[in-house]
Design a protein around this motif. Structure first.
Motif, mmCIF file in Angstrom:
data_model
loop_
_atom_site.group_PDB
_atom_site.id
_atom_site.type_symbol
_atom_site.label_atom_id
_atom_site.label_comp_id
_atom_site.label_asym_id
_atom_site.label_seq_id
_atom_site.Cartn_x
_atom_site.Cartn_y
_atom_site.Cartn_z
ATOM 1 N N SER A 102 -7.635 -4.326 -9.434
ATOM 2 C CA SER A 102 -6.388 -4.307 -8.667
ATOM 3 C C SER A 102 -5.291 -3.700 -9.524
ATOM 4 O O SER A 102 -5.268 -3.853 -10.740
ATOM 5 N N ASN A 103 -4.398 -2.993 -8.875
ATOM 6 C CA ASN A 103 -3.274 -2.399 -9.586
ATOM 7 C C ASN A 103 -2.186 -3.434 -9.768
ATOM 8 O O ASN A 103 -1.829 -4.147 -8.842
ATOM 9 N N GLN A 142 -11.027 -0.186 -2.624
ATOM 10 C CA GLN A 142 -10.253 -1.162 -3.394
ATOM 11 C C GLN A 142 -9.471 -2.090 -2.448
ATOM 12 O O GLN A 142 -9.421 -3.301 -2.641
ATOM 13 N N ILE A 143 -8.864 -1.502 -1.432
ATOM 14 C CA ILE A 143 -8.084 -2.296 -0.481
ATOM 15 C C ILE A 143 -8.989 -3.205 0.337
ATOM 16 O O ILE A 143 -8.698 -4.390 0.536
ATOM 17 N N SER A 177 -10.323 4.622 -3.212
ATOM 18 C CA SER A 177 -9.061 3.885 -3.091
ATOM 19 C C SER A 177 -9.097 2.940 -1.891
ATOM 20 O O SER A 177 -8.617 1.801 -1.967
ATOM 21 N N HIS A 236 -1.639 -1.055 -3.961
ATOM 22 C CA HIS A 236 -2.752 -0.118 -3.845
ATOM 23 C C HIS A 236 -2.198 1.250 -3.493
ATOM 24 O O HIS A 236 -1.113 1.369 -2.915
ATOM 25 N N ILE A 287 0.868 -1.173 0.000
ATOM 26 C CA ILE A 287 0.000 0.000 0.000
ATOM 27 C C ILE A 287 0.907 1.225 0.000
ATOM 28 O O ILE A 287 1.726 1.404 0.907
#
Length: 316
Positions: free
Chosen positions: A280-281, A265-266, A262, A229, A188
């Motif tokens: 997901s990145n 997403q996590i 954001s 992330h 992260i």
């Protein structure tokens, strides 16, 4: 046959939806989160925990840091809560679930500075896991290694300070030598701002340990395969967080939409529920990685006394 075809299609679609969007009732996730001092590990844990229990998911915070910030944050000026919090980890170590409870959130902590090696790691994790769907373990670099072994995932909290990269790589190399699989690691990037230092640069820096003299390298993981992330920095959010700490409140609902998106997403990566817009990145490898590159090479040469002064003891 023609009348049965639509039925088969419906069944297949239903199975796909269930596999992607529905979490089994017995789903459990144990996550360690760790970063260099001041990178925002406790901040990230509290933001994630708040989002989870507001979704009606039982979540436990297990504070295994030396400072025990959770003891301060969740007890504030309440003697009764301090008494519960001070003993909650000892109870969990003996298999008894007596945390500090706030609705769907349970906090397991202890007095700041208390010896963490006295706890039975397996009992602590099992107790928290049996009573919660998600367990977030707040760690520092001196947290006993057994907790990293017991966790399913390890989230590295890294900010935009390149000098912290050295501390992270030393720590990850120590975990690797202790037999902790590096495929547990996620990243992260907290307090992210758009600048010349990109997320890919940060991942490249974390992915390889480099000795202070730049003569020895140890690949810790493949940056191109790392899931990461980003939590963006915003002055407005920082102001609200300062006020939250001052007022001993724990709400992130007034943060900017970019931050909340954001964060979602996590949260969905940890506990995949309602993932209609989840992505997901992943690092797109566009050019070969160079050893001791750019800004990290400069940072290591600048003043890497941090490997000793800022790293009192690498995991117990």
């Amino acid at each position: 046959q023609n009348t049965k075809a639509p039925v088969l299609t419906q069944v297949m679609e239903k199975e796909v939806v269930r596999a992607v969007y529905e979490v089994p009732k017995d789903y459990k996730k144990v996550v360690c989160m760790v970063g260099a001092p001041k990178t925002g590990t406790t901040f990230c844990i509290n933001a994630i925990a708040t989002s989870l229990f507001k979704r009606d998911i039982k979540v436990g915070i297990v504070d295994l840091t030396r400072k025990r910030d959770s003891y301060t944050l969740y007890t504030y000026d309440n003697e009764g809560k301090r008494a519960i919090a001070a003993e909650s980890m000892k109870y969990a170590s003996n298999g008894l679930n007596e945390p500090l409870v706030y609705g769907k959130l349970s906090v397991y902590t202890g007095m700041p500075g208390e010896d963490r090696k006295q706890y039975n790691a397996a009992n602590v994790v099992e107790t928290a896991m049996n009573n919660n769907s998600v367990v977030l373990i707040d760690c520092d670099f001196s947290t006993p290694v057994d907790y990293y072994r017991l966790a399913q995932e390890i989230y590295i909290i890294q900010d935009m300070d390149v000098l912290n990269v050295n501390l992270i790589t030393i720590f990850l190399r120590e975990l690797k030598t202790r037999g902790i699989p590096m495929n547990k690691v996620r990243v992260i990037i907290n307090k992210h701002v758009k600048c010349a230092l990109t997320a890919k640069d940060i991942l490249d820096g974390i992915a390889t340990y480099t000795s202070p003299d730049l003569k020895m390298f140890d690949d810790l993981f493949t940056a191109s395969e790392m899931t990461y992330h980003i939590l963006p920095f915003d002055q407005e959010n920082y102001t609200k967080y300062v006020e939250m700490m001052y007022k001993y409140s724990n709400t992130f609902s007034s943060f900017t939409n970019e931050f909340k998106d954001s964060l979602s997403q996590i949260v969905n990566a940890i506990y995949p529920i309602g993932m209609t817009n989840y992505t997901s990145n992943t690092y797109n490898k566009s050019k070969p990685k160079s050893r001791g590159f750019g800004v990290f090479k400069k940072a290591k040469m600048a003043e890497m006394k941090t490997s000793s002064s800022g790293f009192e003891k690498v995991i117990e």
